[in-house]
Design an enzyme around this catalytic site. Structure first.
Site, short mmCIF file in Angstrom:
data_model
loop_
_atom_site.label_atom_id
_atom_site.label_comp_id
_atom_site.label_asym_id
_atom_site.label_seq_id
_atom_site.Cartn_x
_atom_site.Cartn_y
_atom_site.Cartn_z
N ARG A 1 0.81 -1.22 0.00
CA ARG A 1 0.00 0.00 0.00
C ARG A 1 0.84 1.27 0.00
NH1 ARG A 1 -3.16 -3.36 3.22
NH2 ARG A 1 -4.90 -4.15 1.99
N LYS B 1 2.01 11.23 -11.05
CA LYS B 1 1.23 10.33 -11.91
C LYS B 1 2.08 9.14 -12.27
CE LYS B 1 -2.26 13.07 -14.26
NZ LYS B 1 -2.82 13.40 -15.58
N GLU C 1 7.47 18.36 -24.98
CA GLU C 1 6.83 18.74 -23.71
C GLU C 1 7.33 20.11 -23.24
OE1 GLU C 1 4.37 17.07 -22.25
OE2 GLU C 1 4.49 15.11 -23.24
N LYS D 1 5.74 22.91 -14.03
CA LYS D 1 4.92 21.75 -13.70
C LYS D 1 4.62 21.72 -12.20
CE LYS D 1 3.74 17.07 -14.38
NZ LYS D 1 3.96 15.81 -15.08
N GLU E 1 -5.79 16.36 -10.16
CA GLU E 1 -6.56 16.68 -11.36
C GLU E 1 -8.05 16.77 -11.05
OE1 GLU E 1 -4.74 14.75 -14.62
OE2 GLU E 1 -6.34 15.25 -16.01
N ARG F 1 -4.94 21.12 -13.55
CA ARG F 1 -3.88 20.21 -13.99
C ARG F 1 -4.13 19.69 -15.40
NH1 ARG F 1 -0.50 15.72 -10.55
NH2 ARG F 1 0.62 14.89 -12.33
N ASN G 1 -2.48 18.50 -20.39
CA ASN G 1 -2.86 17.55 -21.44
C ASN G 1 -2.94 18.18 -22.82
OD1 ASN G 1 -3.15 15.10 -19.95
ND2 ASN G 1 -4.98 15.98 -19.02
N HIS H 1 -2.19 16.22 -25.93
CA HIS H 1 -2.20 14.80 -25.56
C HIS H 1 -3.47 14.07 -25.95
CE1 HIS H 1 1.36 16.02 -23.40
NE2 HIS H 1 1.58 14.80 -22.97
N HIS I 1 -2.22 11.00 -27.70
CA HIS I 1 -2.43 9.61 -27.24
C HIS I 1 -3.12 8.78 -28.32
CE1 HIS I 1 -2.16 10.65 -22.67
NE2 HIS I 1 -0.99 10.35 -23.19
N HIS J 1 6.26 9.08 -27.96
CA HIS J 1 5.30 9.91 -27.25
C HIS J 1 5.45 11.41 -27.60
CE1 HIS J 1 2.62 11.28 -24.09
NE2 HIS J 1 3.57 12.06 -23.62
#
Lengths: 398, 398
Positions: free
Chosen positions: A142, A164, A206, A248, A258, A263, A267, A270, A274, A288
């Site tokens: 955990r 993330k 980026e 960032k 988010e 946040r 994206n 993206h 993606h 990417h």
């Protein structure tokens, strides 16, 4: 917005960027070959952030590209010197490792290592290593303390900061994941010297993104310094990595999970990016950063269609990406497949595709105002074989 | 400590137990056949806890034991009536589903269902379903809203409340997991009417645990009401489920992520219990509650060895577990294998086994003061084939 910096003014060789998240706060240390301080950095990061738990063991997760460079031995030695016993586990290089099977291999290693809740995970590598090792850190016992040591430009300016972590489902990138903040991020821009040019370019996508979404002066810096950056001038690299991490960190501190929507501005590029990766195949012709570059151009054109942005701004974006050797279109990809992939994007609500679109260089907004017709027109332009903005061929040296 | 209750005084048929966790607070609703209100309960739980996100779809995770009873159809209908479109996915009954392969099956279902960040997961079943579906809720799209509908006594009094979710590694139980609080827990004690007796007994082990760790008057209630409980008297069941949830909520509210050490008291009986399960095999002769029962006795004897507790208290514990038809030893298991399994317990620090041991009925403390010699002596007694406290055979009806 931070003040405008310039490469000439940036004399720092060791910058500390704080990520302010209350009890989960941590430091991103950006420097150039400061490995001698790595052990004490990790020791302090663990002691500060993992109250009451003393880590004496660490699982170093890396890949054979890095072991070929001998990089992991130096990090292992630094950990040992700081009283932390390291064990290194190798995962095969490439996106294929960012999978349940890849995670299972690391769980096996932790069990074999008799890891406990105090064992640290050190992710030494690019985005795949950070995302995978981070996911395992988030879900073993955990939650284990995680130290990010990103070695690619993409990981340094993006995935190593913000918590993330995640792996891919065969049908949806990054869909299996969690928020798990690292206890510290150690960035050595010297690691970029040996990075293949294509990897540098991917990271630059980026970097350009930060300029478009929130920092027009930084975008202008990139236009001015493009040549120095591609030549890997040390100060130029420190400037772009440090500023990107600061930007960032600023976003993440305001919207860690988010939830407020802020946040989501990260994206930009993206949603389409993606989809390009999914349709072209994760290990395919688009990496990417390349997919994001083409995605940023496509999404900017969608913004133009909505009357949000001028053709001049798009022209500046296309020109900068061109100079960095990044694609600005995705000729030949199947439009229907792209649309299908976009319909599975995590940002979507009730089946409506949500985009982050620019209002100007330096400012974006989230919207679901684009009609299916607009989206289809954008995709038609993206995949056209005769787009006027054909990029430099990606192998070409500028 | 809540006031002493008695079955005769407990006239409630619908009790709301709040779990106070700031923005992650939720309600545990304990009642008897109140399914008509389930849809609105879920609707409210989602609206309150998942600000700004409106769930219109739900993945109901259950197993074929429950579909055989037709239970899922009633829950599906209640969701539909509340404007939430349900899709049900079945996992095979049994601990084997609590695995990476089991999680992969649910990820596939979510992708096929085009789930988004607003899709709710409804875990309808016992502990395996709650732990597995909860883990998938914690890790899909970085977190989906989770509604727990526990249908076994064990899940109702323990695993459905508190946010611990997870799956097993072949070599270590529950080692892959996360903290992910549900948005609501719906408990229908009527579901216990059709539960096999052995399952009821397993749940009672955790109920007894609450008495030992923090509520001596409740322990006395159990001694007084043992016969009514085994006869599944509705008021007796409501009393033990409601009180157990309240006690667990109290612990979880003070130590959500097991950081202060308080929450660790819930592990009484589990250090040895998990080892018994591992050595006997997850699907073997010891179910979780049975292993915990034998574990509580073993750990109490360890406390006696340390001079913490009187033989009288152990005698009361053994007698109550006997009346509930639970084992109080684990004859024939391999001691070295048990020790080896305990050395992998998540609570351990730097290789030292940590125990939660009673100071009296109603109070426990965490310690690593037990010597290896004490631990070995405890295990010798646990596995002895001639232990004086041989339990009633588990099939026997009281």
């Amino acid at each position: 917005m931070p003040p405008t910096g310039s490469v000439a003014d940036s004399e720092f060789l060791d910058e500390r960027v704080p990520v302010e998240l209350g009890p989960r706060s941590y430091i991103v240390r950006v420097g150039n070959r400061r490995l001698d301080a790595f052990g004490s950095f990790v020791r302090q990061a663990l002691d500060r952030s993992w109250a009451g738990r003393t880590s004496r063991t660490a699982l170093v997760v890396t890949d054979s590209n890095l072991t070929a460079l001998g990089l992991h031995s130096a990090y292992e030695a630094a950990l040992s010197a700081a009283g932390i016993e390291p064990v290194t586990v190798l995962v095969p290089p490439g996106e294929g490792s960012k999978s349940l099977a890849g995670a299972a291999k690391l769980y096996d290693a932790l069990v074999a290592f008799k890891a406990d809740r105090h064992t640290a995970i050190v992710a030494l590598g690019g985005g795949v290593i950070g995302d995978l090792a981070g996911f395992v850190a988030a879900t073993y016992a955990r939650g284990l303390p995680l130290v990010m040591v990103p070695t690619t430009l993409l990981a340094q300016v993006d995935s190593s900061v913000g918590g993330k972590v995640g792996i891919n489902h065969p049908a949806a990138k990054n869909i299996i994941g969690a928020f798990h903040q690292p206890v510290g991020v150690w960035i050595d821009t010297g690691a970029l010297d040996s990075l293949p040019l294509r990897e540098v370019r991917c990271g630059l996508a980026e970097v350009v993104k930060y300029g478009v979404i929130m920092d027009a002066p930084f975008f202008a810096d990139l236009e001015r310094d493009a040549r120095a950056i591609l030549a890997r001038d040390p100060r130029a690299l420190l400037h772009i990595v440090g500023r990107s991490c600061r930007l960032k960190a600023q976003v993440v501190a305001q919207d860690e999970r988010e939830e407020s929507g802020l946040r989501a501005i990260l994206n930009f590029g993206h949603t389409v990016g993606h989809a390009i990766e999914t349709v072209a195949g994760y290990a395919g012709e688009f990496q990417h950063g390349e997919a994001v570059a083409a995605g940023m151009v496509a999404e900017s054109r969608l913004a133009e269609r909505l009357g949000w942005i001028s053709p001049d701004a798009i022209e500046r974006l296309v020109r900068l990406l061109d100079r960095f050797g990044l694609p600005t279109s995705a000729p030949g990809l199947d439009r229907e497949h792209l649309l299908e992939a976009m319909s599975r994007d995590k940002k979507n609500r009730q089946g409506k595709i949500r985009f982050v679109l620019p209002r100007a260089i330096g400012r974006v907004e989230t919207t679901d105002a684009a009609s299916e017709e607009d989206v289809r027109a954008m995709l038609a332009e993206l995949v056209s074989l005769s787009a006027p903005e054909t990029p430099l061929s990606r192998g070409q040296i500028e």
